[in-house]
Design a protein around this motif. Sequence first.
Motif, PDB file in Angstrom:
ATOM      1  N   ARG A  24       0.804  -1.652   0.138  1.00 45.48           N
ATOM      2  CA  ARG A  24       0.115  -0.236   0.251  1.00 45.48           C
ATOM      3  C   ARG A  24       0.898   1.167   0.281  1.00 45.48           C
ATOM      4  N   GLU A  25       1.823   1.615   0.447  1.00 40.52           N
ATOM      5  CA  GLU A  25       2.906   2.797   1.169  1.00 40.52           C
ATOM      6  C   GLU A  25       3.643   2.738  -0.657  1.00 40.52           C
ATOM      7  N   ILE A  26       4.129   1.177  -0.841  1.00 37.40           N
ATOM      8  CA  ILE A  26       4.361   1.939  -2.769  1.00 37.40           C
ATOM      9  C   ILE A  26       3.499   2.360  -3.598  1.00 37.40           C
ATOM     10  N   MET A  27       2.395   1.896  -3.729  1.00 36.29           N
ATOM     11  CA  MET A  27       1.624   1.200  -4.777  1.00 36.29           C
ATOM     12  C   MET A  27       0.508   2.346  -4.424  1.00 36.29           C
ATOM     13  N   GLY A  28       0.050   3.057  -2.955  1.00 32.41           N
ATOM     14  CA  GLY A  28      -0.352   4.219  -3.079  1.00 32.41           C
ATOM     15  C   GLY A  28       0.818   5.588  -3.658  1.00 32.41           C
ATOM     16  N   ASN A  29       1.408   5.471  -3.928  1.00 32.62           N
ATOM     17  CA  ASN A  29       2.639   6.943  -4.278  1.00 32.62           C
ATOM     18  C   ASN A  29       3.184   6.732  -6.057  1.00 32.62           C
ATOM     19  N   TYR A  30       2.093   5.286  -6.543  1.00 31.56           N
ATOM     20  CA  TYR A  30       3.053   4.782  -7.641  1.00 31.56           C
ATOM     21  C   TYR A  30       2.588   6.114  -8.805  1.00 31.56           C
ATOM     22  N   LYS A  31       2.947   6.561  -9.805  1.00 31.03           N
ATOM     23  CA  LYS A  31       2.303   7.285 -11.150  1.00 31.03           C
ATOM     24  C   LYS A  31       2.965   6.672 -11.989  1.00 31.03           C
ATOM     25  N   GLY A  32       4.247   5.716 -12.573  1.00 36.45           N
ATOM     26  CA  GLY A  32       4.325   5.224 -13.770  1.00 36.45           C
ATOM     27  C   GLY A  32       3.826   4.752 -14.376  1.00 36.45           C
ATOM     28  N   VAL A  33       2.560   3.990 -14.094  1.00 35.07           N
ATOM     29  CA  VAL A  33       1.975   3.089 -15.368  1.00 35.07           C
ATOM     30  C   VAL A  33       0.600   3.288 -14.431  1.00 35.07           C
ATOM     31  N   PRO A  34      -0.239   3.938 -15.540  1.00 33.65           N
ATOM     32  CA  PRO A  34      -1.926   5.441 -15.157  1.00 33.65           C
ATOM     33  C   PRO A  34      -2.539   3.555 -14.516  1.00 33.65           C
ATOM     34  N   MET A  35      -3.376   4.402 -13.516  1.00 34.99           N
ATOM     35  CA  MET A  35      -4.550   3.619 -13.043  1.00 34.99           C
ATOM     36  C   MET A  35      -5.859   3.130 -13.657  1.00 34.99           C
ATOM     37  N   THR A  36      -6.431   2.427 -13.785  1.00 33.41           N
ATOM     38  CA  THR A  36      -7.426   1.900 -14.357  1.00 33.41           C
ATOM     39  C   THR A  36      -8.584   1.866 -13.542  1.00 33.41           C
ATOM     40  N   GLN A  37      -9.838   2.324 -14.778  1.00 36.44           N
ATOM     41  CA  GLN A  37     -10.677   2.429 -14.243  1.00 36.44           C
ATOM     42  C   GLN A  37     -12.334   2.137 -15.047  1.00 36.44           C
ATOM     43  N   THR A  38     -13.411   2.260 -14.204  1.00 35.67           N
ATOM     44  CA  THR A  38     -14.248   1.825 -15.069  1.00 35.67           C
ATOM     45  C   THR A  38     -15.529   3.165 -15.010  1.00 35.67           C
ATOM     46  N   GLU A  39     -16.135   3.776 -16.076  1.00 32.72           N
ATOM     47  CA  GLU A  39     -16.874   4.752 -16.752  1.00 32.72           C
ATOM     48  C   GLU A  39     -17.719   4.867 -14.936  1.00 32.72           C
ATOM     49  N   GLY A  40     -17.756   6.252 -14.832  1.00 29.21           N
ATOM     50  CA  GLY A  40     -18.227   6.360 -13.003  1.00 29.21           C
ATOM     51  C   GLY A  40     -18.459   6.126 -11.781  1.00 29.21           C
ATOM     52  N   CYS A  41     -16.722   5.533 -11.944  1.00 27.94           N
ATOM     53  CA  CYS A  41     -16.068   4.342 -10.710  1.00 27.94           C
ATOM     54  C   CYS A  41     -14.871   5.147 -10.815  1.00 27.94           C
ATOM     55  N   LYS A  42     -13.993   5.318  -9.068  1.00 26.49           N
ATOM     56  CA  LYS A  42     -12.489   5.928  -9.181  1.00 26.49           C
ATOM     57  C   LYS A  42     -12.035   4.985  -9.660  1.00 26.49           C
ATOM     58  N   PRO A  43     -10.898   5.524 -10.016  1.00 25.86           N
ATOM     59  CA  PRO A  43      -9.091   4.776 -10.614  1.00 25.86           C
ATOM     60  C   PRO A  43      -9.102   3.894  -9.245  1.00 25.86           C
ATOM     61  N   ARG A  44      -8.198   2.467  -9.009  1.00 20.14           N
ATOM     62  CA  ARG A  44      -8.524   1.498  -8.255  1.00 20.14           C
ATOM     63  C   ARG A  44      -6.773   1.681  -8.293  1.00 20.14           C
ATOM     64  N   ARG A  45      -6.381   2.741  -6.673  1.00 18.45           N
ATOM     65  CA  ARG A  45      -5.162   2.296  -6.403  1.00 18.45           C
ATOM     66  C   ARG A  45      -4.987   1.156  -5.772  1.00 18.45           C
ATOM     67  N   PHE A  46      -6.215   0.262  -4.806  1.00 21.62           N
ATOM     68  CA  PHE A  46      -5.584  -0.977  -4.549  1.00 21.62           C
ATOM     69  C   PHE A  46      -6.119  -2.158  -4.868  1.00 21.62           C
ATOM     70  N   SER A  47      -5.660  -3.383  -5.266  1.00 21.56           N
ATOM     71  CA  SER A  47      -6.514  -4.430  -5.427  1.00 21.56           C
ATOM     72  C   SER A  47      -6.092  -6.034  -5.736  1.00 21.56           C
ATOM     73  N   TYR A  48      -6.612  -6.875  -5.605  1.00 23.56           N
ATOM     74  CA  TYR A  48      -5.899  -8.664  -5.448  1.00 23.56           C
ATOM     75  C   TYR A  48      -5.217  -8.480  -6.168  1.00 23.56           C
ATOM     76  N   VAL A  49      -5.311  -7.954  -7.880  1.00 26.78           N
ATOM     77  CA  VAL A  49      -4.615  -8.331  -9.121  1.00 26.78           C
ATOM     78  C   VAL A  49      -3.760  -7.298  -9.103  1.00 26.78           C
ATOM     79  N   SER A  50      -3.017  -6.079  -9.038  1.00 30.36           N
ATOM     80  CA  SER A  50      -2.204  -5.401  -8.850  1.00 30.36           C
ATOM     81  C   SER A  50      -1.189  -5.945  -7.435  1.00 30.36           C
ATOM     82  N   PHE A  51      -1.861  -6.362  -6.122  1.00 27.73           N
ATOM     83  CA  PHE A  51      -1.210  -6.892  -5.116  1.00 27.73           C
ATOM     84  C   PHE A  51      -0.182  -8.230  -5.649  1.00 27.73           C
ATOM     85  N   GLU A  52      -0.896  -9.048  -6.454  1.00 34.45           N
ATOM     86  CA  GLU A  52      -0.904 -10.578  -7.151  1.00 34.45           C
ATOM     87  C   GLU A  52       0.742  -9.881  -7.523  1.00 34.45           C
TER      88      GLU A  52
END
Length: 416
Positions: free
Chosen positions: A312-340
Amino acid sequence: MDMKRKTALAVVAVTLVACLALSWRPARAQESKELLFGMSAAFTGANGELGMEFYRGMMAYLDHFNSSGGADGWTIRILPANDGYNPVPCFQNTIRFIEQDKVFALCSYVGTPTTTRVLPLLQKFEDRHIYMLFPFTGAQPLRSEPFGKYVYNLRASYFDETSGLVDNLLSIGRSRIGVFYQSDAYGRTGWDGVKRALDRYGLEIVGEAAYRRGASFDQDFTEEVEHITIKDVDAIIVIGTYASQGAFVRDARRSGFKGPIAGLSFCDSDKMLELLTEQSKRDGYDYTGDLIHTQVVPSYSDLNYPGVRRYREIMGNYKGVPMTQTEGCKPRRFSYVSFEGFLNGVLLAEMVKRMSDYPSKERIPEIMESLRNFDLGIGHHVDFGGERRQGLSAVYFTTVSDGIFNTFTNWERWRK
């Protein structure tokens, strides 16, 4: 999918593809003390956001590792290539990685139908010591002969996940289990896992239906739902991707099925939940209840684990690759997929550290087998000792609470 959402996804895809293009340059590892790893994944198409999220998690850690000096000056660069979750482009990408780019190893491939297609290449190029590291799939062909000796898997297998689901569903009296699966190597592996688990109890799959790979959230699965539920099932296990599984859940609830619907880790439960949450708002009906999902990493909200806090510390500050999002939802800072993906990066960096005196493809088996009782900070240690080709076997069960999938241990709420 409406035009706004298509536009939003297109912007993310174009941005990522631009990032990939910038990273694609000739391999010169020995000159620059840079080790190159080839990654083929879906960055566009029906499964594109999963590939983006997985790549983003891995790169968050590797950028951190490289900016900290790497391992005795050795840094890691990933050569990503889009395969759209299709076997033929994945095969072509792999040939290019091996023949043209001379990559150090293949790493973090995404998907069963794509990854299993390239396994014969590992055997063909055995004399070049080409290994596949930490693919994002729990398929059995990567863990058994004749190809398992060329692959090092970090995650638990689909057999581990389906066995856990069946054992727990039966323990609460839900023995009439149906299966909805993707009609390819991924879906068939999951189907086989459910069948094997039921066989241990002398039971069979009660109802089943399949769909073609590439289905979108707009797909109508009413007919498939009816084909399964007409058999009086009391639980359904889905082996699908986020769009197809989300569509199936929506149509199952619309048809009146109220039993638990379970899915596997590859689905990207966070993304599926976004789609169902938005559909719930449109329809005025909650589609997010009674969902169960297996995960192969602990909850990214559980701060009791040091590995989660680090992520969460490293991912929360990461700007290198754009966050993904669904229309009407906030971009995902954290997820099971990015954690893996993040944990893949940690383990890849650890392998490089252990061979930093002399990095060599030939040393990969030796170094990987030295990873015994290695602590990722997630409650279970990685063990590749004794010719093991799967480092972790832990499966975590999650359900929706407080707007996200969180882990649980008590199944009584679903007792029949």
